[in-house]
Every structure is written in C-alpha cells, then in structure tokens.
Scaffold this motif. Structure first.
Motif, short mmCIF file in Angstrom:
data_model
loop_
_atom_site.label_atom_id
_atom_site.label_comp_id
_atom_site.label_asym_id
_atom_site.label_seq_id
_atom_site.Cartn_x
_atom_site.Cartn_y
_atom_site.Cartn_z
N ASN A 160 -38.96 46.53 16.59
CA ASN A 160 -40.04 46.65 17.56
C ASN A 160 -39.78 45.71 18.73
O ASN A 160 -40.46 44.72 18.92
CB ASN A 160 -41.39 46.33 16.91
CG ASN A 160 -42.54 46.60 17.85
OD1 ASN A 160 -42.41 47.38 18.78
ND2 ASN A 160 -43.65 45.94 17.62
N ASN A 161 -38.73 46.00 19.49
CA ASN A 161 -38.44 45.22 20.69
C ASN A 161 -37.77 46.12 21.72
O ASN A 161 -37.46 47.28 21.45
CB ASN A 161 -37.57 44.00 20.37
CG ASN A 161 -36.24 44.37 19.76
OD1 ASN A 161 -35.64 45.36 20.13
ND2 ASN A 161 -35.79 43.58 18.80
N TRP A 162 -37.58 45.59 22.92
CA TRP A 162 -37.05 46.42 24.00
C TRP A 162 -35.61 46.86 23.74
O TRP A 162 -35.20 47.93 24.16
CB TRP A 162 -37.16 45.69 25.34
CG TRP A 162 -36.22 44.54 25.53
CD1 TRP A 162 -36.44 43.25 25.19
CD2 TRP A 162 -34.90 44.59 26.09
NE1 TRP A 162 -35.35 42.48 25.51
CE2 TRP A 162 -34.39 43.27 26.07
CE3 TRP A 162 -34.11 45.61 26.62
CZ2 TRP A 162 -33.12 42.96 26.54
CZ3 TRP A 162 -32.85 45.29 27.09
CH2 TRP A 162 -32.37 43.98 27.05
N MET A 163 -34.83 46.05 23.02
CA MET A 163 -33.44 46.41 22.77
C MET A 163 -33.33 47.58 21.79
O MET A 163 -32.51 48.47 21.97
CB MET A 163 -32.67 45.21 22.24
CG MET A 163 -32.33 44.22 23.32
SD MET A 163 -31.21 42.95 22.76
CE MET A 163 -32.32 41.62 22.44
N SER A 164 -34.16 47.58 20.75
CA SER A 164 -34.10 48.69 19.80
C SER A 164 -34.65 49.96 20.44
O SER A 164 -34.16 51.05 20.17
CB SER A 164 -34.85 48.35 18.52
OG SER A 164 -36.21 48.11 18.78
N ALA A 165 -35.67 49.83 21.28
CA ALA A 165 -36.23 51.01 21.95
C ALA A 165 -35.24 51.61 22.93
O ALA A 165 -35.24 52.82 23.15
CB ALA A 165 -37.52 50.63 22.68
N ASP A 166 -34.39 50.78 23.50
CA ASP A 166 -33.39 51.25 24.47
C ASP A 166 -32.08 51.65 23.80
O ASP A 166 -31.15 52.06 24.45
CB ASP A 166 -33.14 50.15 25.52
CG ASP A 166 -32.61 50.70 26.82
OD1 ASP A 166 -32.98 51.83 27.18
OD2 ASP A 166 -31.82 50.01 27.47
N GLY A 167 -32.02 51.52 22.47
CA GLY A 167 -30.83 51.92 21.74
C GLY A 167 -29.68 50.92 21.80
O GLY A 167 -28.54 51.27 21.51
N LEU A 168 -29.98 49.69 22.16
CA LEU A 168 -28.93 48.69 22.27
C LEU A 168 -28.68 47.98 20.94
O LEU A 168 -27.62 47.39 20.74
CB LEU A 168 -29.30 47.64 23.32
CG LEU A 168 -29.39 48.16 24.75
CD1 LEU A 168 -29.90 47.07 25.67
CD2 LEU A 168 -28.05 48.67 25.23
N ILE A 169 -29.66 48.02 20.04
CA ILE A 169 -29.53 47.33 18.77
C ILE A 169 -30.38 48.07 17.74
O ILE A 169 -31.38 48.69 18.08
CB ILE A 169 -29.98 45.86 18.92
CG1 ILE A 169 -29.50 45.01 17.75
CG2 ILE A 169 -31.46 45.73 19.10
CD1 ILE A 169 -29.65 43.53 17.99
N ALA A 170 -29.98 48.05 16.49
CA ALA A 170 -30.77 48.69 15.43
C ALA A 170 -30.62 47.90 14.14
O ALA A 170 -29.57 47.33 13.86
CB ALA A 170 -30.31 50.12 15.23
N PHE A 171 -31.68 47.90 13.35
CA PHE A 171 -31.70 47.21 12.06
C PHE A 171 -32.20 48.18 11.00
O PHE A 171 -33.04 49.02 11.27
CB PHE A 171 -32.64 45.99 12.09
CG PHE A 171 -32.14 44.86 12.92
CD1 PHE A 171 -31.35 43.88 12.37
CD2 PHE A 171 -32.47 44.78 14.27
CE1 PHE A 171 -30.90 42.82 13.13
CE2 PHE A 171 -32.02 43.72 15.04
CZ PHE A 171 -31.23 42.74 14.46
N ASP A 172 -31.69 48.04 9.80
CA ASP A 172 -32.23 48.77 8.64
C ASP A 172 -33.06 47.80 7.83
O ASP A 172 -32.63 46.67 7.55
CB ASP A 172 -31.11 49.33 7.76
CG ASP A 172 -30.59 50.65 8.30
OD1 ASP A 172 -31.28 51.27 9.12
OD2 ASP A 172 -29.47 51.03 7.91
#
Length: 142
Positions: free
Chosen positions: A33-45
C-alpha cells in the motif's frame, strides 16, 4: 544570482524526491500500500507471519534509479502545481508528506520565480537605459 536560484530549485526537487522515495518505503503494516507498488515499481508477497520484518518477501524490484526518477518526476509535477495524477500517495504517511511538499513547493517556487522575474525586469530596464544613453550620445555626435 540566476544560476544560484536555478540550482536551488533543482536541489529542492531532489530533496522532495528523496523524501517521497523514503515515504514509499515507510509503510510497515502493508508493504503493498504505497506509491511504488501502485506504480508497479515494487511488489511484495504476504507470507502471513506475525513478524512484520519476516512477513513480506520482495518479489519485484525496479532499479533504484528508476524509482528515484519516478519520485523526482512526482516532485516536479507536484511543486509546479501541474499534478497529472499518475503517481499518487497511497497511505497516510505519503499523504502527509505530499501535503508538506505542496506547501513548501508553492511557497518556494512562487518566491523564486518572482525573484527571477524581478531580476530579468531589472536587466531589461538596464538595457533600455543603456540604449537611451547611446541614442543621446549618437545625437550629440551628429
């Protein structure tokens, strides 16, 4: 003086970009839940463990340079009050940070651009005065 003001604006954009970049990494409860994950720059499982440090495993990561340039783009768009809306804050910390960047950006940009406009106006007046003196000298020579 113009060069100093230009450097000052670039430094301000850099600092805002750094704060926004760090702000994207600050959310410990839900790392997606941050701008990087929303923009597809980072992802976590989410592994579902109780410990926050061990709970998330990073599955996707763009280069740090790409994240920085995305944050810099956001800072420039925000501080210049263009605001395209393609990168937006996703959690409370980022929202607070963006509000601070907007306030600081508007104040600093307004002051700096007003000062630059005054300097260019002064240069223009000086050039016109020089031209008028040159015309008077050429009239006296004739």
């Amino acid at each position: 003086r113009v060069l100093f003001r230009s450097f000052y604006l670039v430094f301000l954009m850099h600092m805002c970009a750094c704060f926004f970049y760090i702000g994207g990494l600050f959310n410990l409860k839900d790392k997606n839940n941050n701008w990087m994950s929303a923009d597809g720059l980072i992802a976590f499982d989410d592994l579902g463990t109780g410990n926050v440090r061990e709970r998330f495993v990073q599955t996707k990561d763009s280069t740090s340079l790409k994240k920085y340039f995305s944050a810099l783009y956001f800072s420039v768009v925000t501080c210049t009050t263009v605001g395209y809306g393609d990168i937006v804050p996703k959690n409370d910390f980022e929202l607070f940070l963006v509000m601070a960047v907007m306030l600081v950006g508007v104040v600093v940009f307004s002051y700096t651009l007003g000062d630059l406009a005054g300097q260019f106006g002064e240069i223009t007046r000086s050039n016109k005065a020089t031209e008028a003196r040159n015309m008077q000298i050429s009239d006296l020579d004739s």
